[in-house]
Design a protein around this motif. Sequence first.
Motif, PDB file in Angstrom:
ATOM      1  N   VAL A   1       0.723  -1.157  -0.099  1.00 17.15           N
ATOM      2  CA  VAL A   1       0.058  -0.100  -0.075  1.00 17.15           C
ATOM      3  C   VAL A   1       0.989   1.065  -0.087  1.00 17.15           C
ATOM      4  O   VAL A   1       1.449   1.421   1.077  1.00 17.15           O
ATOM      5  CB  VAL A   1      -1.014   0.231   1.120  1.00 17.15           C
ATOM      6  CG1 VAL A   1      -1.689   1.306   1.366  1.00 17.15           C
ATOM      7  CG2 VAL A   1      -2.016  -1.255   1.302  1.00 17.15           C
ATOM      8  N   ARG A   2       1.059   1.955  -1.168  1.00 17.38           N
ATOM      9  CA  ARG A   2       1.771   3.104  -1.182  1.00 17.38           C
ATOM     10  C   ARG A   2       1.058   4.354  -0.738  1.00 17.38           C
ATOM     11  O   ARG A   2      -0.084   4.184  -0.619  1.00 17.38           O
ATOM     12  CB  ARG A   2       2.282   3.345  -2.612  1.00 17.38           C
ATOM     13  CG  ARG A   2       3.021   2.061  -3.314  1.00 17.38           C
ATOM     14  CD  ARG A   2       4.363   2.647  -3.507  1.00 17.38           C
ATOM     15  NE  ARG A   2       5.419   2.121  -2.475  1.00 17.38           N
ATOM     16  CZ  ARG A   2       6.269   1.092  -2.523  1.00 17.38           C
ATOM     17  NH1 ARG A   2       6.216   0.250  -3.780  1.00 17.38           N
ATOM     18  NH2 ARG A   2       6.837   0.670  -1.882  1.00 17.38           N
ATOM     19  N   PRO A   3       2.034   5.279  -0.212  1.00 16.09           N
ATOM     20  CA  PRO A   3       1.090   6.459   0.296  1.00 16.09           C
ATOM     21  C   PRO A   3       0.401   7.151  -0.875  1.00 16.09           C
ATOM     22  O   PRO A   3       0.580   6.685  -2.114  1.00 16.09           O
ATOM     23  CB  PRO A   3       2.252   7.495   0.662  1.00 16.09           C
ATOM     24  CG  PRO A   3       3.604   6.503   0.842  1.00 16.09           C
ATOM     25  CD  PRO A   3       3.385   5.393  -0.160  1.00 16.09           C
ATOM     26  N   PRO A   4      -0.605   7.974  -0.535  1.00 21.62           N
ATOM     27  CA  PRO A   4      -1.341   8.680  -1.526  1.00 21.62           C
ATOM     28  C   PRO A   4      -0.616   9.649  -2.476  1.00 21.62           C
ATOM     29  O   PRO A   4      -1.028  10.340  -3.320  1.00 21.62           O
ATOM     30  CB  PRO A   4      -2.597   9.271  -0.823  1.00 21.62           C
ATOM     31  CG  PRO A   4      -2.034   9.465   0.615  1.00 21.62           C
ATOM     32  CD  PRO A   4      -0.825   8.233   0.973  1.00 21.62           C
ATOM     33  N   SER A   5       0.577  10.373  -1.668  1.00 15.62           N
ATOM     34  CA  SER A   5       1.234  11.215  -2.320  1.00 15.62           C
ATOM     35  C   SER A   5       2.858  11.240  -2.059  1.00 15.62           C
ATOM     36  O   SER A   5       2.985  10.726  -0.904  1.00 15.62           O
ATOM     37  CB  SER A   5       0.600  12.523  -2.118  1.00 15.62           C
ATOM     38  OG  SER A   5       0.413  12.594  -0.722  1.00 15.62           O
TER      39      SER A   5
ATOM     40  N   TRP B   1      -6.508  -3.374  -1.078  1.00 10.92           N
ATOM     41  CA  TRP B   1      -7.610  -2.382  -0.903  1.00 10.92           C
ATOM     42  C   TRP B   1      -8.113  -2.167   0.167  1.00 10.92           C
ATOM     43  O   TRP B   1      -8.427  -0.783   0.722  1.00 10.92           O
ATOM     44  CB  TRP B   1      -8.551  -2.931  -2.106  1.00 10.92           C
ATOM     45  CG  TRP B   1      -8.151  -2.695  -3.526  1.00 10.92           C
ATOM     46  CD1 TRP B   1      -7.466  -1.779  -3.937  1.00 10.92           C
ATOM     47  CD2 TRP B   1      -8.669  -3.531  -4.553  1.00 10.92           C
ATOM     48  NE1 TRP B   1      -7.383  -2.043  -5.298  1.00 10.92           N
ATOM     49  CE2 TRP B   1      -8.215  -3.092  -5.768  1.00 10.92           C
ATOM     50  CE3 TRP B   1      -9.495  -4.520  -4.936  1.00 10.92           C
ATOM     51  CZ2 TRP B   1      -8.422  -3.355  -6.727  1.00 10.92           C
ATOM     52  CZ3 TRP B   1      -9.934  -5.226  -5.882  1.00 10.92           C
ATOM     53  CH2 TRP B   1      -9.488  -4.767  -7.258  1.00 10.92           C
ATOM     54  N   ALA B   2      -8.268  -3.591   0.963  1.00 11.88           N
ATOM     55  CA  ALA B   2      -8.862  -3.109   2.480  1.00 11.88           C
ATOM     56  C   ALA B   2      -7.811  -2.322   3.479  1.00 11.88           C
ATOM     57  O   ALA B   2      -8.185  -1.501   4.010  1.00 11.88           O
ATOM     58  CB  ALA B   2      -9.226  -4.369   2.985  1.00 11.88           C
TER      59      ALA B   2
ATOM     60  N   SER C   1      -5.440  -0.463   2.447  1.00  4.56           N
ATOM     61  CA  SER C   1      -5.462   0.907   1.992  1.00  4.56           C
ATOM     62  C   SER C   1      -6.677   1.879   2.325  1.00  4.56           C
ATOM     63  O   SER C   1      -6.430   2.783   2.896  1.00  4.56           O
ATOM     64  CB  SER C   1      -5.620   1.088   0.318  1.00  4.56           C
ATOM     65  OG  SER C   1      -5.803   2.365  -0.146  1.00  4.56           O
ATOM     66  N   ALA C   2      -7.873   1.167   2.664  1.00  8.06           N
ATOM     67  CA  ALA C   2      -8.752   1.971   3.114  1.00  8.06           C
ATOM     68  C   ALA C   2      -8.758   2.251   4.611  1.00  8.06           C
ATOM     69  O   ALA C   2      -9.355   3.131   5.297  1.00  8.06           O
ATOM     70  CB  ALA C   2     -10.101   1.138   2.944  1.00  8.06           C
TER      71      ALA C   2
ATOM     72  N   ALA D   1      -5.950   2.643   6.268  1.00 10.50           N
ATOM     73  CA  ALA D   1      -4.756   3.474   6.685  1.00 10.50           C
ATOM     74  C   ALA D   1      -4.903   5.079   6.698  1.00 10.50           C
ATOM     75  O   ALA D   1      -5.947   5.402   6.016  1.00 10.50           O
ATOM     76  CB  ALA D   1      -3.587   3.388   5.490  1.00 10.50           C
TER      77      ALA D   1
ATOM     78  N   TRP E   1      -3.512   8.726   6.454  1.00  5.59           N
ATOM     79  CA  TRP E   1      -1.963   9.350   5.929  1.00  5.59           C
ATOM     80  C   TRP E   1      -2.041  10.726   6.200  1.00  5.59           C
ATOM     81  O   TRP E   1      -3.064  11.709   6.332  1.00  5.59           O
ATOM     82  CB  TRP E   1      -1.928   9.088   4.482  1.00  5.59           C
ATOM     83  CG  TRP E   1      -1.897   7.667   4.067  1.00  5.59           C
ATOM     84  CD1 TRP E   1      -2.899   6.959   3.744  1.00  5.59           C
ATOM     85  CD2 TRP E   1      -0.637   7.018   3.799  1.00  5.59           C
ATOM     86  NE1 TRP E   1      -2.517   5.711   3.189  1.00  5.59           N
ATOM     87  CE2 TRP E   1      -1.062   5.786   3.593  1.00  5.59           C
ATOM     88  CE3 TRP E   1       0.656   7.117   3.905  1.00  5.59           C
ATOM     89  CZ2 TRP E   1      -0.194   4.582   3.365  1.00  5.59           C
ATOM     90  CZ3 TRP E   1       1.614   6.081   3.863  1.00  5.59           C
ATOM     91  CH2 TRP E   1       0.970   4.908   3.483  1.00  5.59           C
TER      92      TRP E   1
END
Lengths: 755, 167, 467
Positions: free
Chosen positions: A242-246, A290-291, A293-294, A296, A298
Amino acid sequence: MRRDSPLLLSRRSVLFGTGALVLSFSGRGLAQTVTAPGDETQNFQAVPEPAPDLPGSLKTNPDLDSWIRIAPDGRVTVFTGKAELGQGIRTALLQVAAEELEAPFEALSLVGPDTSASPNEGFTAGSHSVQDSGTAIRNAAAQVRDILIGEAARRWTLPVENLRAEAGAVIAPDGQRATYGELVSAELIEVRAQPNSRLKDPNSFREMGRPRPRIDIPRKVTGGEAYVQDMRPEGMVHGRIVRPPSPGARLVSVDTAGVEAMPGVLKVVRDGSFLGLVAQKEWQAIKAMWALSAAARWEERQTLPDATNLPAVLMAMPREDAEVVREGTPAPGSVKTIEARFTRPYQLHASIGPSCAIGVLENGTTTVWTHSQGVYPLRQAIAEMLRVPPEEVRCVHQEGSGCYGHNAADDVAADAALLAQALPRRPVRVQWMREQEHAWEPFSPGMVTEVRAGLDANGNVTDWTYGVWSNTHNSRPGGAPALLAAQHLATPFPPKPAKVQITKEGNGDRNSNPLYAFPSRDVTWHFLPDMPLRVSALRGLGAYMNVVSIECFMDELAAAADADPVEYRLRHLQDPRARDVVNLAARRFGWRPKMSLPKHHGVGFAFARYKNLAAYCAVAMEVEVEPSSGRVRMVRASTAVDAGEVVNPDGIANQVQGGILQSASWTLYEAVTFDPTRVTSVDWSTYPILRFDALPDTIDVEIIPRPGEAFLGAGECSQGPGGAALANAIMAATGQRIRDLPLTRERIRAAVGEG
Amino acid sequence: MVALTVNGTRHEIEAEPDTPLLYVLRDECHLHGAKYGCGLGQCGACTVIVGGEAVLSCVTPLLLLENKEVTTVEGLGTIEQPGPMQQAFIEEQAAQCGYCIPGMMMRAQALLGRNPAATDGEIRAHMEPNLCRCGTHMRIMAAIRRAGELMQTSGRAASADAPQRAG
Amino acid sequence: MRIARFLIIVVAMGLVGLGGFVAYAWESEIDPIDPPQRTAFDPALVKHGADLAAVGNCNVCHTAPGGKVFAGGLALPTPFGTIYATNITPDPETGIGRWSEEAFVRSMREGVDREGNHLYPAFPYDHFTRVTDEDNRALYAYLMTREPVRAETPANELPFPIDQRMVLAGWKLLFFDEGVYEADTAQSQTWNRGAYLAEGLGHCGACHSPRNALGAVRTDAHYAGGESEGWTAYALNADSPAPIPWDVDALTHYLHTGWETRHGVARGPMAPVTQNLGVLPDTEARAIATYVASVMREPTPEKRQRAEALLAAETAHPPGVQVQSAGSQTAPVLPADAQRGAAIYAAACSSCHDAGRPLPYGGLRLDHSTAMYGPTPANPINVILNGLPAPEGERGPIMPGFAGSLDDGQIVDLLAYLRSTFSDRPPWEDPGPLVARLREAGVEAGVYALDSGSAAPANPSKQETTW
């Protein structure tokens, strides 16, 4: 037989040393290398060269048996440190070996790159594979062949001059025959290479210069295990990150309990902002990702520059000016000065197959199967990240989807190595998701170029000034700090600052010095050390943008001189091989000054010699532009290439054609987009590339045969001229010069102006 | 448990019904011809044939496939005995990295299965959903044309054979 | 059936008196001219004409797939037969090169070509008659300065007696209301501008109003919804089925960019309309939006309540909340006892449509989708089958089509689930036959690629292939 020509023999002396056979040849270095692995910017000072007097990569690995080994049954194993990236290098290298060794192609197999087996040749980059590895293998093969002839001569007490090698055996005049397998012993080829080899005369080639079908294609078209993505070692499990969003984001918290309870999930791994998981099956891993990611949270920061005004942002950045070349004095009689500025946004490698690697920790060694371009530097970086000695890491190359430079291959290898630590003895396969590949691969940096020239009354160039504003195009070898995961760990390896270096083959400044014979030139790299977006090498480094700028500007100068673009280039070209490709491309295309064409059609021409020392390439192209929509359709292209001695002409044609279409995509469509916080080009919807409807009817490629000349790397020679010819053709079709890439429909329509 | 036929072999698949066909093929059937490219149905690397139609296996869940027939690139022939589509791609050397090629071949196969004499324009329009990054498009086009010719020739040969067998 | 009724009318006309009718129907030829020089036209007038042509969507009908712009040849299927769009480039032989401005204005105003033939109302002169002389002059200037393309228009494929153009005079007598738009002084200037564009060149009603058996737009059911190329054109009056009622801002954004965050992406024949409008200043889209919103009227309290409920549900899952570079999709959740339609939605649709990625690149929340509330399932069927093809070289939404993986029965089950879950409307009448018909129509069903990053129109002649 030509290979036993008296001329050759008379120059040769054979020396017998103690135990081992040492051969030495003088003169006749038919295809000596013009470059060394370390010349490539990405390998600059990265690969030690213990034997600088040897040809090609023998400089870095001078022992013959690190290149060629022969089993008692006659099977030949060839070793290379250069990776198959889709350029067909494995086939070409085997052709070279089969030729000089006088062994059947089918008896040969190729090993490497593998840090436990193959020579260290640094990165597979910069169109160096045939130049470096091909030259090394060719010379090694020739020397091994002569060692075996010498061994047969010793056994039969016959003069070596009377023996010949053929199809994997040495043959005496009376027909007596000994296979290589019978002759060989380990000690025999455990010797250091000599500076000169008795290379075959090109006229006697049976393997090189022939379009041999690639050995990897049958497996790829029948569903064989062809890529690291396809490997399935016993007990393999699937990891996802899960990579950071930015880029500026930090992981604040994550509730992993829900994900840990999902079906098939074996492990959730968190280390700082590095977040990943391992599951039994691939789809389970994706759903868990996906789960996760939801789950986490940030903290994001605005770290990205203003995308709406990128050229101005780049030019306003702090910079170090480095002189690329400054020579000559302006010719007198300048009557006018012309100048222009060209810009290009950040662009992507954008592999069709997201990057993938498999890691396993077993018996204290972490093994990573990777499609990295450099297994040795990668081993170093991963060892540094894992804080273990390099001996405890092994990197084995396995093909991936085409990478076109430094994409996420190394990053995903680091991910797999990290996840493998959490689940010892289980091979963990990690593949990036599409969004991750688009958003997190190192980009090719945005660039601005400015060019100015004086013209005399005849329109000839009197002086030339050129500047390029750009980050480095190379962030390797960067050790652990170059690995994305390492930057996200709780104890991170922060990225290293980049330093400007002017090298022989160039970086952001690659091809910034035109090959044209101008009275004076002043070329500067305005190096930008700040890297708000992570960047590294994309096929050609700065060459694409520099060639596009120079070649578009040459057309502008030709127009100012009221000259035909081809004639104008020839006027300023003295290198006869450059003139040959320009003339040949023009002739194949049917180029005529002021050609009569259908309405809204235009033709464009461009030329460059890649890095000013590799292959020469000229491209002529016809396009049609629909003014109401700004849509561009390529109609046809003709290309002439001089790659020196050619190993596999079909392979070169494939690369050259591909380079033209790839650079057409860069030129017409491509731009990384971002807002102040996030990268927003994250899939093919938001980063479109060329599709079938934009294809020209034909792209023909003619390769000028140069038997006996040095190999000139051709894998990246056509991007610059291809993109420039396209831009020039659009200018010719519309009458409008657009200097900001990409040449989108919107820009073309705006420039043409409906009505 | 879902039953489906892949390349003529019946499989009883034990996997979650939302599992995309791509992962069924790779993880359960151990067939690696179909490739993951985007998972979004935007690139075509995962293209296979279901009941004669080109289908993006990355967005086709298992539960849709009960009793359907799936063909992957492995079903077009073998490395020893390549089928016409595979033969054509080998003869034209229509690959650079080759990652997109199985998807290209399967989409082309769906078209040529209906019309082996498809025109260039029809081939281009049909291939539009599939992406290639190496720029191998010209050779892919040539290989598809050649595959069409090979199919027509073998089709004629087969129909010439048929009466003999019948007789 | 329709043809039979048509024949009755023709016979009825016979009773009116053939002689008198012929006298009425006869139109004179207007003399041919030598094609004018480009320089004869003021560039500003040409530019104005270009903008008007965009409003008129002229390029979409008058360009054949893969053909030159405005060179005609596109087959327009109608209930009566196939009509081919004509070449409106200034080619003297096959186009309108010999048309004088007078002839051009007459064709727009009266639906008569230069030679005096009545035109079929597939050319929407019932709307174009509202266009002012001044704007017609600009359009003429624009068209006459295009590249002349020699392209013969194929002959129409129509049965007798519809192939007799004289019959059209009768049609006009019954249904055609000639005359320039007259402003409503009670309304604002913007509203009037919008009404002029929508009722005239924009010819919105050509698709969004129902037609009678003789193919005439029903004036008694203005904007009550119609159809086009196998797609439903939703009602734009008070019966608009949009679950989140349109307002001026939303309509403006939609018309100008081809998408709107809570209404979705333009697809089908609407996609090129928005692409054409996208090249104009957004004031034109806003004018049309102002007019259309007034025709839709303020939403009823029930509609408003429903919208508020939907928006409230959204805050639990607002668009964009999950969008990260780590994933623009979400994990499907498959209920254990799901019916087949629900299972298909969960497995095949939800990972994008429930992921919260904002439009235009993300999938629309289907409880916001007008298609779920529409009178027919034609649009969702077309989208399920063919998806949203990628625009060439431009950013834009892409949705894969499921024609190859969903059989008719699966689509019917999915539609039933969608309708019952994402709307409060009764089930659609058995969609099976419609699914089969639209599947058969395939790419013919007007599947257009739409780009979103740029306002540029795609090659209007390019109907993308299905997925």
